[in-house]
Design a protein around this motif. Sequence first.
Motif, short mmCIF file in Angstrom:
data_model
loop_
_atom_site.label_atom_id
_atom_site.label_comp_id
_atom_site.label_asym_id
_atom_site.label_seq_id
_atom_site.Cartn_x
_atom_site.Cartn_y
_atom_site.Cartn_z
N ASP A 40 81.32 20.16 30.69
CA ASP A 40 80.53 21.29 31.16
C ASP A 40 80.82 22.51 30.31
O ASP A 40 81.79 22.55 29.57
CB ASP A 40 80.79 21.56 32.65
N SER B 154 67.72 19.19 34.78
CA SER B 154 66.80 19.45 33.66
C SER B 154 65.65 18.45 33.66
O SER B 154 65.75 17.38 34.26
CB SER B 154 67.55 19.38 32.34
N TYR C 53 83.12 24.73 25.85
CA TYR C 53 82.89 23.38 26.36
C TYR C 53 84.18 22.82 26.89
O TYR C 53 85.23 22.92 26.26
CB TYR C 53 82.35 22.48 25.24
N PHE D 130 76.82 18.47 31.56
CA PHE D 130 76.17 17.43 30.77
C PHE D 130 76.55 16.07 31.35
O PHE D 130 77.72 15.68 31.33
CB PHE D 130 76.57 17.55 29.30
N SER E 141 69.28 15.30 31.52
CA SER E 141 70.52 15.19 30.75
C SER E 141 71.60 16.15 31.24
O SER E 141 72.77 15.94 30.97
CB SER E 141 70.25 15.44 29.27
N TYR E 142 71.20 17.20 31.96
CA TYR E 142 72.20 18.15 32.46
C TYR E 142 71.73 18.76 33.78
O TYR E 142 70.57 18.67 34.16
CB TYR E 142 72.49 19.25 31.44
N GLN F 88 76.66 24.64 33.04
CA GLN F 88 75.78 23.56 32.63
C GLN F 88 76.62 22.29 32.56
O GLN F 88 77.58 22.24 31.79
CB GLN F 88 75.15 23.89 31.29
#
Length: 142
Positions: free
Chosen positions: A88, A54, A116, A82, A58-59, A80
Motif C-alpha cells: 500500500d 478501481s 510504498y 494494491f 487492481s487497487y 491506495q
Amino acid sequence: MIKKWVFPIVMCLCLWTGYQRSMAEWVFDGTQKTNLSPGEAVTENVYSATPRLSKDKSYVIIKKKYTHNDSDYVRITASQIFLSEKYDRRLYYKFYEPRYKKWITKDYRNKPFDNYWLIVPDSDREKMINKELGKIGLPPIL
C-alpha cells in the motif's frame, strides 16, 4: 400560487439529501489509543468511508478519519492498497489544526518511491485492510 412554492421546496429537499449523504460518508469504526507526542497517549475516534475499488480492480482506496473527544483536532488519511502486489501507499494526509484554525495537507501522490509499504502478515495494518476489503465483498489481502 402553487408554482411559487414548488421551487423552494424542491431545493430544500435536494439540499437535505446532499447533507444526509455527506454525513453518511463516515461510519464509526471504534476507538484506538495513539501517542501524538512522546508520553502523551490520546484516545481517538476512528471513522471510515466506504472503500472504493478501481475500475480495473487492481487497487482499493481506503479513507480514515480520526477525531478526539477533548479537542477540535481532525486527521484524515487516504491509502491506495494494491491487491495483487500486496502493498500500500499513502496518498495524502491532512489534519485540522485548531490552534491556527486551518487544514494542513501533506500530499504523497507525486512521490513515487518513498511511500510504498509491504503489507506484513498478522500486523494491525493487515487486519484493518482485511476489514475494509470485507466491507465491499473482497477476500483478505493475505
